[in-house]
Write an enzyme that holds these catalytic residues in place. Structure first.
Site, PDB file in Angstrom:
ATOM      1  CG  HIS A 196      -1.672   1.257   1.398  1.00 45.65           C
ATOM      2  ND1 HIS A 196      -1.382   2.160   2.388  1.00 45.65           N
ATOM      3  CD2 HIS A 196      -2.691   1.768   0.685  1.00 45.65           C
ATOM      4  CE1 HIS A 196      -2.214   3.179   2.281  1.00 45.65           C
ATOM      5  NE2 HIS A 196      -3.014   2.963   1.255  1.00 45.65           N
ATOM      6  CG  ASP A 217       5.666   7.644 -23.907  1.00 44.99           C
ATOM      7  OD1 ASP A 217       6.884   7.635 -23.641  1.00 44.99           O
ATOM      8  OD2 ASP A 217       5.012   8.704 -24.010  1.00 44.99           O
ATOM      9  NE  ARG A 260      12.126  15.950 -20.181  1.00 42.64           N
ATOM     10  CZ  ARG A 260      13.092  16.325 -20.991  1.00 42.64           C
ATOM     11  NH1 ARG A 260      13.147  17.569 -21.424  1.00 42.64           N
ATOM     12  NH2 ARG A 260      13.994  15.461 -21.387  1.00 42.64           N
ATOM     13  CE1 TYR A 296       5.238  16.501 -22.243  1.00 41.32           C
ATOM     14  CE2 TYR A 296       4.482  16.556 -24.517  1.00 41.32           C
ATOM     15  CZ  TYR A 296       5.288  17.057 -23.512  1.00 41.32           C
ATOM     16  OH  TYR A 296       6.137  18.089 -23.761  1.00 41.32           O
ATOM     17  N   GLY A 297       3.042  10.085 -22.492  1.00 45.74           N
ATOM     18  CA  GLY A 297       2.409   8.908 -21.934  1.00 45.74           C
ATOM     19  C   GLY A 297       3.176   8.412 -20.726  1.00 45.74           C
TER      20      GLY A 297
END
Length: 151
Positions: A22, A30, A114, A136-137
């Site tokens: 947890h 990507d 970023r 941006y994946g």
């Protein structure tokens, strides 16, 4: 193969998900993400590939086994668009739809710049790289609690 486990989830991915506790973070990204370099600094210490999947497909499979944290306001983090933090990319809405469907509720998603995202990714338990071409994946999913019956 095992019953009830999405065939896209390799034994390594299931193992990683089982090892996580947890509050641990899982990065799914990507092919443009510097995943191999960052993965070396994670708890798992090496990159896990999920070839043949785009991000929504990978997230849908992972979220069949992994609940998101309900103790934090935003259990999902995405990378901001460089130079335009308010911009949205199509993958953001696709991932939001998958995440909301998996949890059966609206799930908050926060954004990080970023380099702040890269720093947060280094603190994750593991990184799973998909075949998604981006851009941006990059998403961080915080694992929640599984409510199990007593033994």
């Amino acid at each position: 193969m095992l019953k009830g486990i999405d065939q896209r989830l390799s034994a390594e991915i299931v193992h990683v998900l089982m090892l996580m506790g947890h509050g641990d973070d899982l990065v799914i990204c990507d092919v443009n993400h510097p995943a191999a370099a960052i993965a070396a600094e994670t708890t798992h210490g090496r990159l896990v590939d999920m070839a043949g999947c785009d991000l929504p497909t990978a997230a849908r499979a992972i979220l069949t086994l992994m609940p998101l944290d309900t103790f934090v306001p935003a259990p999902v983090t995405r990378m901001q668009v460089v130079g335009d933090p308010a911009a949205t990319m199509p993958v953001f809405a696709r991932m939001q739809a998958v995440i909301d469907a998996a949890e059966g509720r609206r799930v908050e998603m926060q954004a990080l710049e970023r380099f702040a995202f890269y720093a947060a990714a280094k603190q994750a338990f593991a990184i799973i790289r998909t075949a998604d071409s981006g851009p941006y994946g990059c998403f961080i999913l915080k694992k929640g609690v599984v409510n199990l019956p007593e033994l």
